[in-house]
Design a protein around this motif. Structure first.
Motif, PDB file in Angstrom:
ATOM      1  N   PHE A 154      -6.023   6.815   3.141  1.00  0.00           N
ATOM      2  CA  PHE A 154      -6.747   5.569   2.863  1.00  0.00           C
ATOM      3  C   PHE A 154      -7.890   5.624   1.540  1.00  0.00           C
ATOM      4  O   PHE A 154      -7.597   4.565   0.282  1.00  0.00           O
ATOM      5  CB  PHE A 154      -7.534   4.728   3.726  1.00  0.00           C
ATOM      6  N   LYS A 155      -8.896   6.272   1.475  1.00  0.00           N
ATOM      7  CA  LYS A 155      -9.513   6.351   0.019  1.00  0.00           C
ATOM      8  C   LYS A 155      -9.238   7.049  -1.253  1.00  0.00           C
ATOM      9  O   LYS A 155      -9.392   5.882  -2.179  1.00  0.00           O
ATOM     10  CB  LYS A 155     -10.958   7.172   0.357  1.00  0.00           C
ATOM     11  N   GLY A 156      -8.445   7.218  -0.952  1.00  0.00           N
ATOM     12  CA  GLY A 156      -7.056   8.274  -1.748  1.00  0.00           C
ATOM     13  C   GLY A 156      -8.152   8.790  -3.553  1.00  0.00           C
ATOM     14  O   GLY A 156      -7.846   8.122  -4.379  1.00  0.00           O
ATOM     15  N   PRO A 157      -9.162   9.751  -2.859  1.00  0.00           N
ATOM     16  CA  PRO A 157      -9.588  10.383  -3.998  1.00  0.00           C
ATOM     17  C   PRO A 157      -8.756  11.646  -4.900  1.00  0.00           C
ATOM     18  O   PRO A 157      -9.100  11.783  -5.944  1.00  0.00           O
ATOM     19  CB  PRO A 157     -10.816  11.067  -3.232  1.00  0.00           C
ATOM     20  N   MET A 217     -13.786  15.888   3.655  1.00  0.00           N
ATOM     21  CA  MET A 217     -14.429  15.319   3.479  1.00  0.00           C
ATOM     22  C   MET A 217     -15.981  15.260   3.061  1.00  0.00           C
ATOM     23  O   MET A 217     -17.542  13.940   3.204  1.00  0.00           O
ATOM     24  CB  MET A 217     -15.039  14.082   4.800  1.00  0.00           C
ATOM     25  N   ARG A 262      -8.900  11.633 -13.495  1.00  0.00           N
ATOM     26  CA  ARG A 262      -7.891   9.869 -12.971  1.00  0.00           C
ATOM     27  C   ARG A 262      -8.686   9.516 -13.962  1.00  0.00           C
ATOM     28  O   ARG A 262      -8.445   7.951 -13.432  1.00  0.00           O
ATOM     29  CB  ARG A 262      -9.830  10.170 -12.587  1.00  0.00           C
ATOM     30  N   ASN A 299      -8.884  19.545   6.490  1.00  0.00           N
ATOM     31  CA  ASN A 299      -9.834  17.919   5.903  1.00  0.00           C
ATOM     32  C   ASN A 299     -10.947  17.789   5.663  1.00  0.00           C
ATOM     33  O   ASN A 299     -11.861  16.275   5.083  1.00  0.00           O
ATOM     34  CB  ASN A 299      -8.460  16.435   5.983  1.00  0.00           C
ATOM     35  N   LEU A 333      -8.798   9.513   6.063  1.00  0.00           N
ATOM     36  CA  LEU A 333      -9.583   8.817   5.784  1.00  0.00           C
ATOM     37  C   LEU A 333      -9.028   8.952   3.834  1.00  0.00           C
ATOM     38  O   LEU A 333      -9.595   7.841   2.990  1.00  0.00           O
ATOM     39  CB  LEU A 333     -10.952   9.306   6.180  1.00  0.00           C
ATOM     40  N   ILE A 334      -8.592  10.215   3.852  1.00  0.00           N
ATOM     41  CA  ILE A 334      -8.459  10.126   2.728  1.00  0.00           C
ATOM     42  C   ILE A 334      -7.441   9.819   1.897  1.00  0.00           C
ATOM     43  O   ILE A 334      -7.489   9.077   0.842  1.00  0.00           O
ATOM     44  CB  ILE A 334      -8.125  12.050   2.814  1.00  0.00           C
ATOM     45  N   HIS A 386       0.742  -1.843   0.151  1.00  0.00           N
ATOM     46  CA  HIS A 386       0.351   0.198  -0.117  1.00  0.00           C
ATOM     47  C   HIS A 386       0.520   1.261  -0.124  1.00  0.00           C
ATOM     48  O   HIS A 386       0.486   2.090   0.956  1.00  0.00           O
ATOM     49  CB  HIS A 386      -0.810  -0.381   0.933  1.00  0.00           C
ATOM     50  N   GLN A 428      -0.880   4.606   0.217  1.00  0.00           N
ATOM     51  CA  GLN A 428      -1.074   4.623   2.142  1.00  0.00           C
ATOM     52  C   GLN A 428      -0.298   4.896   3.093  1.00  0.00           C
ATOM     53  O   GLN A 428      -0.333   4.611   4.422  1.00  0.00           O
ATOM     54  CB  GLN A 428      -2.370   4.213   2.090  1.00  0.00           C
TER      55      GLN A 428
END
Length: 326
Positions: free
Chosen positions: A128-131, A173, A182, A169, A125-126, A64, A67
């Protein structure tokens, strides 16, 4: 000293010695020693748990990569939590109960730092989610630009007019995020307003030719020129086409828009706000304008006073005019 006095002193010493209970002292010492051993075992278990947690996070970091920063923070939080629990239990075993003090301290810190904690949790969370990642072109809230900084409290965006924007942050969210980086291709749209009386088929073919010959317009998915809507003074054709991302979107729009305007002038396509008639060299109406004039029940003048129209004013509309120059 008499014999009677010596016997009395011996009796007093015997009574004083009988008041000291060496069994109780020994038991107390053993109990404390056992408590110390238990406290040491608890601390050892906490230490081994921290070591195991660190090895586990290092193992999953290899799979990962994006992350890694978030995993490092989570590792520190978990290790700190285990350490506090271990020390609290060890002190309680030896008779120092600080659990209430720790609970009150944690509660007070949580209330006083709730906004900071909320931002840090959102940052985790950002990650981990990786937007998005550093270098991506995104639109968050009303700001469009390139991500140039990411940490656990806030995210930095550098807009294309050279402004540095910091967004916390916790706010990110709760907002929708549009990530222009993307996908490998993006669709662009240009709306062209044309005056009534225009040869629609002819205009559509001209616009399709412009898209077909432009090197940056993708052949797959295929471009299209479609009717959009009627307006008071005109109707609207919409050009939809796909381009590679990232690319210089603003330069591409400008180039295609100028080609459309040049074709409109060369092919005498009517603009939406043109108030005069277009005439031939012999001062008669052109076929297109004559047909439109008859449809509107406007009589053709025998000796018109109006002068020939040199240029046509056609309105071009670009969707998403604030899109980034990638």
């Amino acid at each position: 000293m008499s014999l009677v006095d010596e016997e009395s002193a011996d009796v007093d010493m015997t009574d004083a010695g009988s008041d000291i209970n060496f069994g109780d002292i020994t038991g107390t010492i053993l109990t404390k020693f056992v408590d110390l051993l238990q406290a040491a075992v608890i601390l050892a278990i906490a230490y081994l748990a921290i070591k195991w947690i660190s090895r586990y996070f290092k193992k999953i970091e290899t799979t990962h990569e994006q992350q890694r920063t978030a995993l490092n923070l989570v590792e520190k939080i978990v290790n700190g939590f285990v350490a506090v629990i271990g020390v609290t239990l060890a002190l309680k075993v030896i008779g120092l109960d600080i659990s209430l003090l720790v609970s009150v301290g944690v509660l007070g810190l949580s209330y006083g730092l709730k906004d900071i904690i909320k931002n840090y949790i959102a940052g985790i969370l950002i990650f981990f989610k990786g937007p998005f990642k550093i270098g991506d072109i995104v639109k968050i809230k009303k700001y469009t630009g390139k991500i140039d900084r990411m940490d656990f409290q806030s995210t930095g965006i550098k807009t294309f007019d050279n402004r540095n924007i910091t967004i916390y942050n916790s706010d990110i969210m709760t907002e929708s995020i549009e990530n222009y980086s993307r996908y490998p291709v993006r669709r662009m749209e240009i709306s062209v307003k044309l005056g009534y009386g225009t040869n629609v088929q002819k205009a559509a073919k001209i616009f399709e030719h412009i898209l077909a010959t432009d090197p940056d317009v993708q052949k797959t998915p295929k471009y299209s020129v479609i009717f959009s809507e009627f307006e008071t003074n005109c109707f609207v054709l919409k050009l939809k086409f796909w381009v590679k991302a990232p690319s210089n979107m603003l330069a591409m729009r400008s180039r295609i828009g100028l080609k459309i305007q040049q074709a409109i002038n060369e092919e005498s396509i009517f603009g939406p706000y043109q108030k005069t008639f277009e005439l031939n060299q012999d001062m008669t109406l052109t076929p297109d304008r004559k047909k439109w004039s008859q449809a509107m029940d406007v009589a053709e003048p025998e000796q018109p006073i109006v002068e020939p129209v040199a240029t046509q004013q056609v309105a071009l509309e670009f969707s998403d005019a604030d899109e980034p120059e990638a």
